[in-house]
Design an enzyme around this catalytic site. Structure first.
Site, PDB file in Angstrom:
ATOM      1  N   GLU A 107       8.575  80.790 -80.350  1.00 52.62           N
ATOM      2  CA  GLU A 107       8.508  79.524 -79.591  1.00 52.62           C
ATOM      3  C   GLU A 107       8.989  78.356 -80.453  1.00 52.62           C
ATOM      4  OE1 GLU A 107       4.328  80.281 -78.246  1.00 52.62           O
ATOM      5  OE2 GLU A 107       5.179  79.800 -76.284  1.00 52.62           O
ATOM      6  N   GLU A 155       2.296  88.122 -76.656  1.00 55.02           N
ATOM      7  CA  GLU A 155       0.973  87.616 -76.252  1.00 55.02           C
ATOM      8  C   GLU A 155       0.300  88.470 -75.188  1.00 55.02           C
ATOM      9  OE1 GLU A 155       3.679  85.883 -76.746  1.00 55.02           O
ATOM     10  OE2 GLU A 155       3.183  84.158 -78.004  1.00 55.02           O
TER      11      GLU A 155
END
Ligand SMILES: NC(=O)c1ccc[n+]([C@@H]2O[C@H](COP(=O)([O-])OP(=O)(O)OC[C@H]3O[C@@H](n4cnc5c(N)ncnc54)[C@H](O)[C@@H]3O)[C@@H](O)[C@H]2O)c1
Length: 696
Positions: A106, A126
């Protein structure tokens, strides 16, 4: 030492992340990235910024050491860092090598440009913790690699090597040689060209028939994700990236992320993640305990377990000498190992050459002379103390000094086995589960005299053969089987009182167990439980036990292997078919013992079975047989088909609330037919419930 190093290379400021082992984005690192960025922005000589990690990792994402501490949420949080990087006035180039995962990816995607080393591992994992990316990952990745590829990556959590993503907007360049010089050269070009900065948020996703695509994705993902909510939420977030303005998509991502963070499934997955790491730690053995070398292994007994155990080592590239008393059994064991590998090869999971490489590591023998040089010997002969005695006396005679002597016994007293040798410190239990080459769980049994370095070495060996090892003290059944005995006792009481095997199995399977108690017994062989019960009747005559399973065994109904058990099985098939003969036998038995059968609801079935595990688990913890509650959870998650999304029996009880568990047990104890002693809460459970505490 600082968490990020700032250096000037000509016109470029290089910020090198330095938080080993994987540049987890902990508080110090986040702060120092922000500081470095500000310094670069303030320095007129700097025209471009390069953000780089170590060869091992650009960044593996959140720093798991900070989980649950105030530092994990302290500002600057990852979202702040991402925002500051993206809105920087000077171009920021991410130099991506090694692992670039989760928050690390990210962060890289918030940079204006990215240069990747070949083989860098790119992932948003995740979902594996029941979450989704929470710092813009679901919005930026689809813009950079396309909705389809991004969706696959986010929903599966699997890593892709950087080369696979070459040609997408994720990477401006894939570097062939050293990463930093390549990134600096690229940065130089960017600085020279000037022009507007490239921001992922400005890309518009082109996806014809987006609606149809996401509907199809939802259907497929819903079918595969079953009890886990996260994958579907990931689809929603990626769909938002394709249909909403960037900031609105970001808001939705945040909302869904917070929702998932609170979900019981994610809490359970995160618990399991940490439980697995915790299980490897031995509180009273220092981290630097010297290990014994284990390069050569011997296995004694080439039966079901011995051959499975052997295969684990061969697969890990560790040579094994397999010793057997009977020639036919030796041949059969060797053939079973080869057969298994050949089946894998047929399915394309192994290359034919690998089958041969593994088999070449195997030496079979009938002579103890051949095990003299083994560093670790694992005994897997008949479950008979006299046979174990003869084997361990012989091993004591021949094994070299310092060799670790392990027993695979499931029910015998390891301390007794150790006492057959003059070196009880070298003796340990390695309780594998069947099929030993498949099941993840390994209970490592620590005897009274087991030396710490032996224990630590065996935990390391377990890791090499890819097992989840959990330490158990010595007791009958160790952690897993001691608990399952109470679970099975309760299952039999349920039959006496009115349930059928099918109803009990269905209720717990619907709740999430991979297999109900009766299908499980039929698979394992009902004769095994019978043998244990016969022993119990002598050892603990006051323990209430339903005799109903004995009736079944008296008819030779041992389960799948005899075609008849609690169910019937058609030749060559494993489907459990309800058998009216068994149901009649059960009803007759109830009448015989004077029990009026009643309808038992699924909730009662589940409570009785699961709380039976919890209460025995509490006793095991209290006695110090298990080192920690989460170890018990690992045993059940990896060895007994306990649903992962419930986190294991002890975690599940924590989530229900121990006060509520004890309350339910008090109600169950009032059952006029039940065994009131059964539901007396273990002292530890009662204490924790009174103090509003948890096991975990
Ligand atoms: N089967 C399971 O599900 C399971 C699970 C966990 C642990 N265990 C334990 O593993 C051990 C082995 O069980 P198994 O199911 O593989 O049994 P098995 O009967 O399939 O195999 C035992 C093998 O040991 C050989 N043997 C007997 N005495 C020997 C001796 N003195 N020297 C060398 N070889 C000898 C036998 O010939 C036989 O091939 C037992 O202690 C059992 O309790 C079994």
């Amino acid at each position: 030492m600082s968490a990020a190093v700032y250096e000037l290379h000509g016109l470029a400021a290089v910020i090198t992340m330095n938080n080993p082992p994987v540049n987890g984005l902990g508080f110090d690192l986040r702060r120092e990235i922000v500081e470095g960025l500000a310094r670069a922005e303030a320095d007129p000589k700097v025209k471009v910024v390069v953000l780089i990690g170590s060869p091992r990792a650009f960044s593996g994402g959140a720093d798991i050491r900070e989980f649950g501490t105030p530092k994990s949420t302290a500002e600057p949080g990852l979202n702040t860092v991402v925002r500051l990087v993206e809105s920087a006035g000077k171009p920021v180039v991410a130099a991506v090598g090694g692992a670039c995962m989760g928050g690390g990816l990210e962060l890289a995607m918030a940079c204006h440009y990215r240069v990747a080393a070949k083989g860098a591992q790119i992932a948003l994992p995740e979902v594996k913790l029941g979450l989704m990316p929470g710092a813009g990952g679901t919005q930026r990745l689809p813009r950079l690699v396309g909705a389809e590829v991004a969706l696959n990556m986010i929903v599966s959590g699997e890593a892709l090597p950087s080369e696979k993503l070459a040609g997408t907007a994720l990477f401006d360049e894939i570097a062939d040689g050293d990463l930093l010089p390549a990134a600096l050269a690229f940065a130089g070009k960017v600085a020279a060209e000037g022009g507007p900065l490239k921001r992922a948020r400005d890309i518009k996703i082109k996806l014809p028939n987006a609606e149809g695509f996401f509907q199809f994705a939802r259907n497929t993902v819903a079918a595969a994700a079953k009890n886990f909510p996260a994958p579907l939420k990931c689809v929603d977030a990626v769909a938002a990236a394709a249909s909403l303005p960037f900031d609105e998509g970001l808001r939705l991502e945040r909302e869904l992320f917070l929702l998932l963070m609170q979900s019981p499934e994610s809490r359970a997955l995160r618990h399991a993640f940490f439980a697995e790491r915790a299980a490897a730690k031995i509180p009273d053995a220092p981290e630097d305990t010297p290990l014994r070398k284990v390069a050569k292994v011997a296995v004694i007994g080439a039966g079901t377990m011995g051959s499975g155990i052997t295969a684990n080592f061969l697969s890990a590239g560790i040579p094994v000498t397999l010793l057997e008393a009977k020639k036919e059994a030796l041949d059969k064991g060797q053939a079973a190992i080869r057969g298994n590998y050949e089946t894998s090869a047929k399915k394309g999971r192994l290359k034919p050459q690998q089958v041969e490489e593994r088999m070449a590591l195997l030496k079979v023998t009938q002579s103890y002379d051949d095990v003299r040089d083994a560093d670790l010997v694992i005994e897997a002969v008949f479950e008979d103390i006299a046979v174990k005695e003869s084997v361990f006396r012989k091993l004591d005679e021949v094994a070299k000094p310092g060799a670790i002597l392990a027993s695979n016994t499931s029910t015998l007293d390891l301390n007794k086995i150790a006492a057959f040798t003059k070196r009880p410190g070298d003796v340990i239990g390695t309780h594998f589960f069947s099929p030993a080459n498949v099941m993840k769980l390994l209970e490592v049994v620590r005897g009274e005299k087991t030396a710490k370095d032996v224990l630590v070495t065996v935990m390391g060996v377990a890791k090499r053969i890819k097992k989840t090892a959990v330490v158990s003290g010595v007791c009958d059944g160790f952690i897993g089987n001691r608990m399952v005995e109470q679970y099975l006792r309760q299952a039999l009481f349920l039959l006496e009182e009115g349930a059928t095997p099918r109803q009990v199995d269905r209720a717990v399977e619907k709740w999430g167990m991979a297999m109900g108690p009766f299908r499980m017994s039929d698979l394992a062989g009902n004769d095994i439980g019978w043998a244990i019960r016969k022993r119990r009747y002598l050892e603990r005559p006051n323990m209430k036990y339903s005799k109903i399973a004995d009736r079944l065994c008296e008819q030779g109904r041992f389960g799948q292997k005899t075609g008849l058990g609690w169910y019937r099985y058609e030749a060559g098939k494993r489907d459990a078919i309800s058998d009216p003969a068994v149901e009649k036998m059960i009803a007759d038995y109830s009448a015989e013992i004077g029990v009026k059968r009643r309808k038992i609801g699924d909730e009662e079935i589940v409570q009785r079975l699961v709380y039976a595990l919890v209460n025995e688990g509490a006793a095991i913890l209290e006695e110090g047989i298990a080192q920690r509650a989460s170890d018990i959870d690992m045993v059940y998650l990896t060895g007994y088909g306990f649903p992962l999304y419930r986190g294991g029996p002890m975690f599940y009880a924590d989530e229900v609330g121990l006060y509520n568990v004890v309350g339910a047990m008090a109600r169950l104890a009032a059952n006029p037919h039940g065994d009131p002693g059964f539901w007396k809460p273990a002292a530890l459970l009662e204490k924790l419930a009174n103090e509003s505490k948890r096991f975990n």
